[in-house]
Scaffold this active site. Structure first.
Site, PDB file in Angstrom:
ATOM      1  N   PRO A 159     -55.341 115.358 -16.141  1.00 35.88           N
ATOM      2  CG  PRO A 159     -54.670 114.041 -14.347  1.00 35.88           C
ATOM      3  CD  PRO A 159     -55.342 113.959 -15.678  1.00 35.88           C
ATOM      4  CG  HIS A 219     -47.130 126.911  -5.802  1.00 35.68           C
ATOM      5  ND1 HIS A 219     -46.866 125.589  -6.090  1.00 35.68           N
ATOM      6  CD2 HIS A 219     -47.070 127.009  -4.448  1.00 35.68           C
ATOM      7  CE1 HIS A 219     -46.662 124.929  -4.973  1.00 35.68           C
ATOM      8  NE2 HIS A 219     -46.789 125.767  -3.962  1.00 35.68           N
TER       9      HIS A 219
END
Length: 405
Positions: free
Chosen positions: A296, A75
């Protein structure tokens, strides 16, 4: 044959412990890995899925890059959504060509387990560690229970890679460590769905209804998260309710559609920041989640663990090759600089994108102003990009990639 002595006893067979064992093996350092759970459980434990370039490079060097290179999704950016608008962060343009790779932690663990079982060193599943003794001496030992029997593994060093609730950190005498932590007033409801992702790159959405994240595990499996109150029961959320809420939080002014599909797993993840200092007590060392936890939102947990054990493996290799303890003695300070930078970035991403239950309209407008600055300032966008793709293992931490908040 059950080993009775080793140089490094690695407690915990997650990604940190497995990668450390692999790196030590490649440098000729003897070690044994003790994992309390059975192999099937370890390989199915859902965790992170974003790998920094530095982590990818280390896995390749460890011989665990073949399937990663074949199946991992590279990505080159992320999308921020806020105020019904969308803005893309272009990683290569803003962070010296760097990118990240989507490859689930479960797959990293499977690859490392396969390597370890094929080539060594010993990996013992179902080995429940009950105590670490003698860390202040030159002859520490690990007591564990396996196959219904109490056993002892004598060693020269112990490394705790056994997570936040692990035994190794708790073996340090009271007063030997200082803990810093923050509990967040919200959690994540995470789902896995058998549906192709509705995006090519991750979407981080700030919404008056709360945060949402669109991630993926493969071209056919989506991973999505919703901010929910602490104490939420995942079973109380129907599939339809989850998809409706995701639709509302990802909404933008323009032609975009969230694809729906069968939800195969649901779980609730509490959010916390946690750091313990130092990362060493005598001949006992801490790495990964045993030493620090990040929310996260910044995609840093697995990557911090990989950085810890990369530094630690190099230190043990220097000791093995030259007898010098210089790198080993510097381990805690070296890693804590990176840890606190990652903690700061993860805190920034979390508090900027989530809605606190007690948040005022004024604070919401401050969040929008910060996101506006990232969207409108190449400097602010570069700070986010440099932190997200990961700081170089070999470079001083803290001089670059400082975000503005």
């Amino acid at each position: 044959m059950i080993p009775e002595h080793t140089t490094v006893a690695v407690v915990g067979g997650g990604p940190a412990g497995l990668l450390l064992a692999r790196l030590l093996h490649l440098r000729g350092v003897d070690c044994v890995v003790l994992e309390s759970r059975e192999r099937a459980y370890v390989e199915q434990r859902q965790r992170a899925g974003i790998l920094e370039q530095g982590t990818v490079d280390v896995l390749r060097a460890a011989g665990a890059g073949e399937r990663l290179d074949r199946e991992g999704l590279v990505h080159h950016g992320i999308e921020l959504r806020f105020d019904r608008r969308s803005h893309r962060i272009d990683f290569p343009a803003l962070a010296a060509g760097a990118s990240v790779t989507v490859y689930a932690q479960t797959e990293v663990v499977k690859d490392l387990i396969d390597l370890q079982l094929a080539e060594g060193p010993p990996l013992l599943f179902g080995a429940e560690v009950v105590a670490v003794e003698g860390a202040d001496t030159g002859r520490p030992s690990v007591r564990y229970r396996s196959d219904g029997r109490d056993r002892v593994l004598a060693c020269e060093y112990v490394v705790g890679c056994d997570g936040f609730h692990g035994v190794v950190r708790q073996s340090v005498p009271e007063g030997g460590l200082t803990t810093y932590q923050r509990e967040y007033p919200y959690s994540w409801l995470g789902i896995l769905a058998d549906v192709a992702p509705s995006c090519e790159e991750l979407i981080y959405a700030h919404s008056p209804r709360g945060f949402a994240l669109h991630s993926m595990r493969s071209p056919s499996v989506s991973r999505l998260y919703l901010q929910v109150p602490n104490g939420t029961d995942a079973a109380a959320w129907s599939d339809e309710r989850i998809w409706d809420e995701l639709d509302a939080r990802f909404a933008v002014d323009g032609p975009w559609r969230l694809e729906r599909g069968p939800i195969t797993a649901k779980s609730v993840l509490p959010m916390r920041s946690f750091v313990t200092e130092p990362l060493r007590h005598g001949r006992l060392f801490l790495a990964g989640d045993a030493a620090h936890i990040v929310p996260p939102t910044g995609a840093k947990g697995l990557n911090l663990a990989a950085a810890d054990v990369t530094v630690l493996a190099a230190a043990f290799a220097e000791l093995h090759d030259t007898g010098s303890t210089e790198l080993l003695d510097a381990y805690s300070d070296t890693c804590l600089r990176r840890v606190w930078r990652a903690e700061h970035f993860s805190y920034f991403m979390t508090t900027t994108l989530h809605t606190d239950p007690d948040q005022s309209p004024f604070e919401t407008r401050l969040q929008i102003a910060q996101l506006d600055r990232i969207a409108g300032s190449p400097h602010a966008a570069a700070e986010l990009a440099e932190n997200y793709v990961g700081l170089p293992l070999t470079a001083p931490v803290g001089e670059r990639a400082e975000h503005t908040d």
